[in-house]
Structures are given as C-alpha cells and as structure tokens.
Design an enzyme around this catalytic site. Structure first.
Site, PDB file in Angstrom:
ATOM      1  N   ALA A 103       3.681  23.237 -17.275  1.00 53.12           N
ATOM      2  CA  ALA A 103       2.984  23.580 -18.333  1.00 53.12           C
ATOM      3  C   ALA A 103       1.522  24.177 -17.894  1.00 53.12           C
ATOM      4  O   ALA A 103       1.060  23.860 -17.066  1.00 53.12           O
ATOM      5  CB  ALA A 103       2.578  22.357 -19.220  1.00 53.12           C
ATOM      6  N   CYS A 104       1.231  25.377 -18.828  1.00 54.43           N
ATOM      7  CA  CYS A 104       0.374  26.094 -18.201  1.00 54.43           C
ATOM      8  C   CYS A 104      -0.812  26.419 -19.422  1.00 54.43           C
ATOM      9  O   CYS A 104      -0.982  26.156 -20.425  1.00 54.43           O
ATOM     10  CB  CYS A 104       0.922  27.312 -17.828  1.00 54.43           C
ATOM     11  SG  CYS A 104       2.742  27.018 -17.031  1.00 54.43           S
ATOM     12  N   GLY A 105      -1.930  27.158 -18.667  1.00 54.06           N
ATOM     13  CA  GLY A 105      -2.745  27.933 -19.572  1.00 54.06           C
ATOM     14  C   GLY A 105      -2.625  29.556 -19.362  1.00 54.06           C
ATOM     15  O   GLY A 105      -2.313  29.906 -18.327  1.00 54.06           O
ATOM     16  N   SER A 144      -2.381  30.354 -15.478  1.00 52.00           N
ATOM     17  CA  SER A 144      -2.724  29.289 -14.702  1.00 52.00           C
ATOM     18  C   SER A 144      -1.600  28.235 -14.952  1.00 52.00           C
ATOM     19  O   SER A 144      -1.371  27.709 -15.785  1.00 52.00           O
ATOM     20  CB  SER A 144      -3.955  28.649 -15.244  1.00 52.00           C
ATOM     21  OG  SER A 144      -4.312  27.785 -14.235  1.00 52.00           O
ATOM     22  N   ASN A 160       4.128  29.814 -21.263  1.00 51.08           N
ATOM     23  CA  ASN A 160       3.762  28.062 -21.385  1.00 51.08           C
ATOM     24  C   ASN A 160       4.552  27.233 -22.313  1.00 51.08           C
ATOM     25  O   ASN A 160       4.647  27.378 -23.359  1.00 51.08           O
ATOM     26  CB  ASN A 160       2.242  28.069 -21.870  1.00 51.08           C
ATOM     27  CG  ASN A 160       1.651  26.665 -22.268  1.00 51.08           C
ATOM     28  OD1 ASN A 160       2.295  25.830 -21.605  1.00 51.08           O
ATOM     29  ND2 ASN A 160       0.561  26.485 -23.068  1.00 51.08           N
TER      30      ASN A 160
END
Length: 911
Positions: free
Chosen positions: A23-25, A230, A252
C-alpha cells in the site's frame, strides 16, 4: 485419519511470494499547458518527501521499500548533458532514453552494456550515447546498498521509417520486449524505454529519491509532468526493480482478483512479462497490451477497473452500454485501487468503483495541477488555488498537456462511451435467458433420494441445519463464530473435496466491503460464451448469453442446456466414469479423458460446456458401477487445462450437480471457473421435504452467501470473483494442486489423487454397499452428535471446564487441561496439535533462561472488541493480563471509562 507424514515435496517454509502486497502514497503534478519548469520538479520532490510516511521501512531506518518519479522527457536537461559530452542529440521526440538497472559488478555491467548495444544495433536501431547515471551511494541504507545495481541510460535514435509519437513508441516497445526476453531480469531491468517519458526509482525512501539521483538536483532538470510513488510493503520484500512508478502508472491498492485476471490473459494469449511480478506490475502489463492495440490509457483502465453500471447507478444509456459491453469479455481487476498514469503527453488519476483509496486534487492560476494521496503535499498560496476537490468512486481526472485541457470524469467517459454504437451491438448480439426458447420438459426427479444423498455426502445435519433453513429464511444460517471440528485432513470421517480448502479474506490494508450498505457496487451478472477478438472493439465481443446470477433456476438451466442459436451452442458432458473396469485407470484417467473430450467439443463449436454428474441414461438416474468425478476437481481441472491450452476464452463452464449444497461449495466452483451452477440435488431435496415453493428463497440465500464471501475479500462483482481462486488448500498434495488447482497455495501437502478417489469411494459404498439401507448419517460437523464428527470441545470437556471455573478449583482445571492435551494427541483437530519441538538442538543451562515472570510480560492478546466478546470476557482478559504484567488490547471498539482506573484494587484497563 490421513497421514500427513507421507506428504512429499512440501515446501519447508510457510512463506509464499504470491501473497506479496503493498500500500502506498502517490500523486502527480503537471503544467496543463505543457510548459517545462524547474519548479515542477522541485514540487514533485517535495511531494515525495511529504509522503515519506506512506512508504515503508524494515529494521534499517534508512532503507526504504521503494520510491521514484516518472516524468515527461526532460529534453532540456539531456540536451545540455549531451553538449558537455560532445554528443549531438536529435530534437525532442526523435530520440529515446532507456533507463536500465545492470549488475553491480563493473566488469559484468560493461560486458552487459556492450552486448545490449550490439543487439540493439543488430535489430535496426542506432545507439547515439550511453551514459552512466550519477548517484550518491550514501543516500540510501546498507540494505539497499548491498543489492544496489548499476545505472545506465541508453540514447537511441528514431529510425527513419518510424514517425515520432506512438509509431516510434510501438517500435521501442517491441525492442524492449526483445531485450527483456534476451537478458535475465536479475541482470537487466528496463525501468523505462521511451521517447516521451523516463523513470528514476529505487529501493529508497521517498525523501531519498532527489538526494540519491544527482540528475534530479540539476537546475536544467525540468519537465511538464512528474508522477511520484512511495511504496509501503505490508508483507513483501522490497527490491530496486519493484519500486514504482512503472513505465506508465503508479498504483496504490491491491488487486484481489489477480489470479482470475492472469488466467484471462493466458486464455487470450496475452503475454505476461514476468509471472513473479507484483499485482501492480501485472495491472500495467495488461493495460499496456490494450494500449498497444490502439486504445488510449484511459480507455484501457476504464475497461479493466470498471465502475458500477447497474440500473441503480443512474448512468446514461450510452455509458451503461459501454460498461456492459466491456464486462461481456473483460476480466475485472477488482480491489481497492487509486491509479496515476501518464504517456508523457497526458496525465491522469482514477479510483476503483468503491473509492476506497484517497485521491485529492488542486488547480492553480499558473496552470499547475496537483493530484495526491493526501492534501498539503505541496505548498500552494491560497490566492492561487482556483479549484480543489476529491475524486469520488470510479472517478477519472485527466490533464492534456498538448492541448492545455483539464478533462473531468463525465467528459472523459462520454467520449469513450460514444466512440462506438455499443447499445446497438448489445441489442443485436447479447442474449438473456428470456430470449431463449422455453423448455417445456420438467427436470427429472431422482427416484431414490437416500441413494442420491449418500452418493453426494449429504447428512441429516446438512439437510436440516443448512438446506432447509436457507429455503425457509432466505439466508445462510448463523452457526457459530468458531469451528472446532477437525480439519478435513485430520478427520476420521470421509470428507468432501470442498472441505480441504479455506477461504481467503481481506486483511492489513485491504478493506472488506459492506455488501448490504454498498449494494450499488455489487454485481452478480456473468456472461457465457466464446470471447471474440479482445484486441479491438468489435461487436463480435458481446456475442454472449448474460445471466443475472451464477446460481441458476431450473427453468434457466433447461434453456441453457438446449441452447443452439446466434453463434451460441451448449454441449453436455457427463462426468461419470466406470468403476467396473479395473484397467480403466481410475480417477486420473477419467480426468484426462474428460478434458480431451471437452477440448474436442470446443473445437467443434461448443461455446458453453455443461458438466453433469447425472447418469447418461434417458431417465437421468444414478447408476451402479459408475461414480462422478468430484465436481470441484472436474471444474478446476478443466479450467486449468483450457488455460494451459490457450482455449479458456473459447467456452464457459456450467455445472449440473447434486454435490453442491453449501454456500462454500458455490463460492469454490465460481472461484475455480464455473459460470453457472444448477444444484439439482439441493432443489430436489427441498421438493422431497415439501419445500418446493421455497426453492427460489434457497437460490437467493446461496447468491447472498456468495456475495458475503467475495465482499469479505474486498471484491465487488461475481465476475471479478470468477476464476480468482481465492482459497488455500489445507491437506492436498502439491502434485494435485499443481495439476488441477494451479496457483493455489498448499503449505503442508496432503492427499494424492488416489486418496481423493478413495474418499469418494466411501460415499459410493454407502449408497450401493452392504449398508445402503441404513439411515442417513447424522453428520455432527456443526453440532456435536454422539455418532458424528469429533469436536475439540465436547459436552464432557465443557462440563469439566465450567465446573472448574464455577468452583474456583484449580485442580479441576488441571484435570480439564490434561484431558484436552490427551485428546489432542488421540484425536488431533488442528495443525498445532501435531506440532512437536525439534529436540535435535543444543540445550542451554536453565540458569540462562529468563524466569517465567519476565517472559510473560512480553505476552499480549489480540485486539478483540467488546461485541465480539461479552463484557465479562473482555474484562476478564484485561484483568488476567494486567495481573501478570502482560499486555491486552481493547480492540477498535474501546472500553468503558469506568475501567480506566483500578476498581477495588483490580485493574480492568486494557493496555
């Protein structure tokens, strides 16, 4: 009881890379008029820094899970660098840059570089310049340094016969694929190869990207589009090449329907670049296939990640038709997803139909457009912000930097929905059961129901506790929050193949769906028939039979059985095989023959294969001397066989079976490839018990149960759940899984195909052997029965436990515990009951071991909320853990403020 110790080829580790998720930004910043600026790059790096908390790290605080930046080609920077190197670069769009990860070893990297350039030249391209990418080795952690590759940029001139833009890009795509097939991924990873974009990424924290790659610090490094990412890995291992953005997009979320989508790709001979890639990389893989066939990236994503298009969604007729057309042949990539994407000219963002990932945007007077996972990623003076907002479920947002336009959700979708006459195509080619001729024949009633029940593993408990309540109440009964019967592999009773599989469910960053409150996004329809040419938009693609639910009524089943019109043809295939011929080869030979016969039927034009476990005699009755292949094995085996043969897209699988009666059975058949299920055994059971008027309520209960299971995994549509194989085998051998359930995890090994056949032979003996006149077995899987299945907690042990607690007699508790331990050895019900300590290890003096009073302080209990536990149990757990100095957890529900302080010297506060 089956012996696990005989299992062979069992993987020694419980880890499996297929469970890797992240999971990300992410976000992007663009100048809508396409104006290049240094400010944009600086803002993009600021965006990365401010989303650093969305990235992950391991034990080393300065080694990140991965971060990077994808930007429109920074031509001014490369022109300046080329001049310094005395290289003459062509104008923008007439050269491409490849960003490569090569081996860290310098000699091997130089050797690889020479080989790659030689190959590129031999394939008709000219390499103008090769450039070592400058970087700061100390701007990443020791873990990243240890596996760091070398970095190379190759500058390739546009061939004379290729026009700039997509024609050149398509040639570069073919060049990239040749290179990827020629060189192993661990030695040559092509981050990007394009005339329009370039990627800088690595096993870095977000804030390290701009510090590590010195190019990004250069004043001439400018662009009009920058997309950032990210990465936060929840249960995976970071690496340099897994970092995002990829070549087109950043993602994401999680693709919960990955296995089904992969099988769809295999069935259509769509190349999967790397089977070991992440779900995000495979999402881009499929998107790129659709893009390379001439579609735009937004259209490809609208096809792959569709919005809810039921009547309740309130879409325009054109948009509804567009979505229904795509649904008729596309496998949805379902799951929580926020996407950012670019081709160097256009940049956009999109959300899945549930909108479960955040995506916010701002537009300024100077033409900057910022989209990100959260607000505040870039400092914008309030006076300059002319618009800001949040993307909603299934929303898409585009910035066209060529024409200087910002395109909103409705405008984008209207454009694609009106590109072709989708409504007309559907009206002319899409069938429903109402369009089919009605079969006036009634379904054949089985004469001996006792025999049918025994052949298919029914018990008195299944009929009275499951089937009848579902028909009476229209929903699956609530039986228990726990299940203390033995695992199928440990049971001493014959077991259905279905019971050897456990459902997966949403966890960590992947939220389940409330299918009741969010009914708008739930889709139960499926499309039966042969797929056309998915490479292009054509009316032949929607030449299908649309069913509203996979659980078929008898009337619809009979219509489908007789279907032979408008390019659709059903062929029935019996799954019975003979037991009388000892030379026949048993179950394995029966499966091989089944697959070959069905392949022949598909080659002869069958678009729907109907698997039936009824006899092939005119009266359709069970026959002595013949046994049905387990329906799950037949469906999954056929599904995987056709995928391997590249023919899965040529026909749909429908089943006519008596074995299916529980919701878990339906979910498994759909999850392993069945599109329609006619449970004639359950229907005829209801007729037998005078509940024939409640058959539709039973069917709806099954449908609701399937929705409950798939929504628990975060999946919105049965089409997405179809073929997704979201199960884990517990007690099936690796050989069986590899051949018939490919892609399913099996961590402990278990039954061979012969042992599965023996399990089902016990049913056959019950129906036709010496005890055929006996009453139906009681069952006892859900509720304790004296002659039924063993239970971990039975009346005797529960009585002993309750007596010990009520009297406060510790000796009685010790008796209870000893009895439970003895029972676990004699009748193991769980895997932990079979675990033993490895005694072949050096011992250490007891004096070096911490005292128990210290060890227990590290203990903690799970976060169980009040509600899942009674108030008394919740308080008791907190009191007990506090008494020994350990930790409890209130759960997300919190606890009453009266427990914050000790009461009469007793501490009930969870901590």
């Amino acid at each position: 009881m089956n012996d696990l110790k005989n299992s062979k080829n069992v993987t020694p580790s419980m880890y499996d890379p297929q469970f890797e998720k992240d999971a990300c930004g992410m976000g992007f910043i663009a100048q809508k008029d396409g104006v290049y600026s240094r400010e944009l790059i600086q803002n993009a790096l600021t965006m990365l820094e401010r989303m650093n908390h969305r990235g992950g790290t391991g034990a080393e605080p300065d080694t990140g899970d991965g971060a990077g930046i994808l930007m429109a080609m920074p031509d001014p920077f490369f022109q300046e660098e080329a001049k310094r190197a005395a290289i003459q670069l062509p104008q923008k769009g007439h050269y491409a840059v490849g960003m490569l990860f090569l081996p860290a070893d310098k000699l091997r990297a130089v050797q690889m570089q020479d080989e790659i350039i030689k190959d590129i030249e031999s394939w008709g391209f000219h390499v103008i310049w090769q450039r070592d990418v400058p970087y700061d080795y100390y701007q990443c952690g020791p873990g990243a340094q240890k596996v760091m590759p070398s970095f190379l940029q190759l500058f390739i001139e546009k061939p004379v016969d290729a026009a700039p833009g997509r024609p050149f890009e398509d040639q570069l795509y073919r060049l990239r694929r040749k290179l990827e097939k020629t060189y192993p991924a661990e030695e040559c990873s092509i981050c990007s190869l394009s005339s329009k974009t370039i990627v800088y990424k690595g096993m870095l924290h977000a804030y390290q990207v701009g510090l590590f790659f010195k190019d990004l610090q250069h004043p001439e490094m400018t662009s009009s589009i920058a997309l950032t990412h990210s990465r936060f890995s929840t249960n995976t291992f970071p690496s340099w090449n897994r970092a995002q953005p990829f070549r087109f997009l950043a993602h994401n979320g999680e693709i919960n329907t990955l296995r089904g989508a992969e099988n769809w790709m295999h069935g259509h001979q769509i190349e999967v670049y790397d089977e070991e890639n992440s779900d995000s990389a495979k999402l881009e893989n499929c998107m790129e296939y659709l893009y390379r066939q001439g579609r735009d990236i937004p259209q490809a994503l609208l096809m792959m990640v569709p919005e809810a298009w039921s009547d309740e969604a309130g879409l325009s007729p054109e948009l509804t038709a567009f979505n229904e057309y795509n649904a008729s042949f596309m496998a949805p990539w379902d799951g929580p997803a926020a996407l950012c994407f670019t081709d160097g000219d256009m940049v956009g963002a999109a959300l899945d139909r549930n909108g479960l990932r955040p995506s916010r945007y701002s537009i300024t007077t100077s033409g900057f457009v910022i989209v990100a996972s959260e607000s505040g990623v870039v400092d914008l003076p309030a006076a300059e912000v002319i618009e800001k907002g949040v993307l909603g479920p299934a929303n898409m947002f585009l910035v066209d930097t060529v024409n200087g336009k910002i395109l909103r959700n409705q405008e984008i979708k209207d454009h694609y929905a009106k590109a072709y006459p989708y409504r007309e195509w559907l009206q002319n080619h899409l069938l429903t059961p109402n369009d089919l001729m009605t079969n006036t024949d009634a379904d054949t009633q089985v004469a001996d129901m006792q025999q049918l029940w025994k052949l298919n593993g029914y018990t008195d408990e299944i009929i009275r506790t499951l089937i009848m309540p579902m028909a009476e109440n229209g929903e699956e009964p609530v039986i228990s929050m726990g299940f203390d019967s033995p695992l199928a592999i440990l049971s001493e009773k014959p077991q259905s193949l279905f019971t050897y599989f456990k459902q997966q469910f949403a966890q960590v960053t992947n939220p389940p769906i409330d299918a009741i409150r969010e009914q708008l996004v739930i889709g139960t329809e499926l499309f039966l028939g042969r797929d056309g040419d998915v490479a292009k938009d054509s009316q032949i693609n929607c030449n299908k039979l649309k069913i509203s639910s996979p659980v078929l009524t008898t009337a619809d089943y009979l219509k489908i059985k007789d279907l032979d019109q408008a390019g659709q043809k059903t062929m029935v295939q019996s799954i019975l095989y003979s037991l009388e011929n000892e030379q026949s080869g048993g179950l394995q030979a029966a499966l091989e023959n089944l697959f070959k016969e069905i392949e022949t039927k598909i080659d002869q034009g069958a678009t729907i294969i109907l698997l039936s476990d009824r006899g092939d005699s005119p009266e359709m009755q069970p026959q002595k001397g013949k046994m049905a292949i387990p329906i799950l094995l037949a469906v999954s085996g056929l599904h995987n066989y056709l995928v391997k043969k590249g023919k899965r897209s040529l026909a749909s699988i429908v089943v006519d079976t008596a074995e299916v009666c529980e919701v878990h059975h339906y979910a498994m058949l759909i999850g392993y490839g069945a599109s329609g299920i006619h449970p004639y055994g359950a229907y005829q059971t209801l007729v037998h018990v005078a509940l024939q008027d409640n058959i539709e309520k039973y069917r709806k209960a099954c449908e609701k149960g399937i929705i409950k299971i798939m929504s628990r995994m975060g999946i919105s549509t049965i089409a997405g759940y179809h073929g997704a194989q979201l199960f884990e085998a517990v007690g099936i051998s690796e050989a069986v899984i590899k051949e018939y359930f490919a892609g399913t995890a099996t961590r402990i090994g278990g039954l061979s195909l012969q042992q599965i056949e023996e399990e089902y032979m016990n049913r056959y003996e019950a129906a036709y052997g010496s005890k055929q006149a006996d009453y139906l077995e009681s069952g006892g899987s859900f509720q304790y029965k004296a002659d039924g299945e063993h239970h971990l907690f039975n009346p005797k042990t529960i009585y002993g436990f309750q007596k010990a607690v009520r009297t406060g007699d510790y000796s009685l508790y010790k008796d209870y515990a000893a009895e439970m331990d003895q029972d676990a050895v004699a009748h193991p019900t769980t895997l932990r009951a079979m675990w033993t300590f490895d005694k072949n290890r050096p011992s250490i003096p007891l004096a070096e071991v911490e005292p128990v009073e210290t060890i227990v302080k590290r203990f903690k209990v799970g976060a169980m909320s009040y509600g899942s536990l009674s108030e008394e149990a919740h308080r008791c757990i907190a009191e007990g853990m506090n008494a020994i100095g350990a930790k409890s957890n209130s759960g997300e529900g919190g606890e009453n403020r009266n427990r914050f302080k000790p009461v009469n010297g007793i501490n009930y506060n969870s901590r």
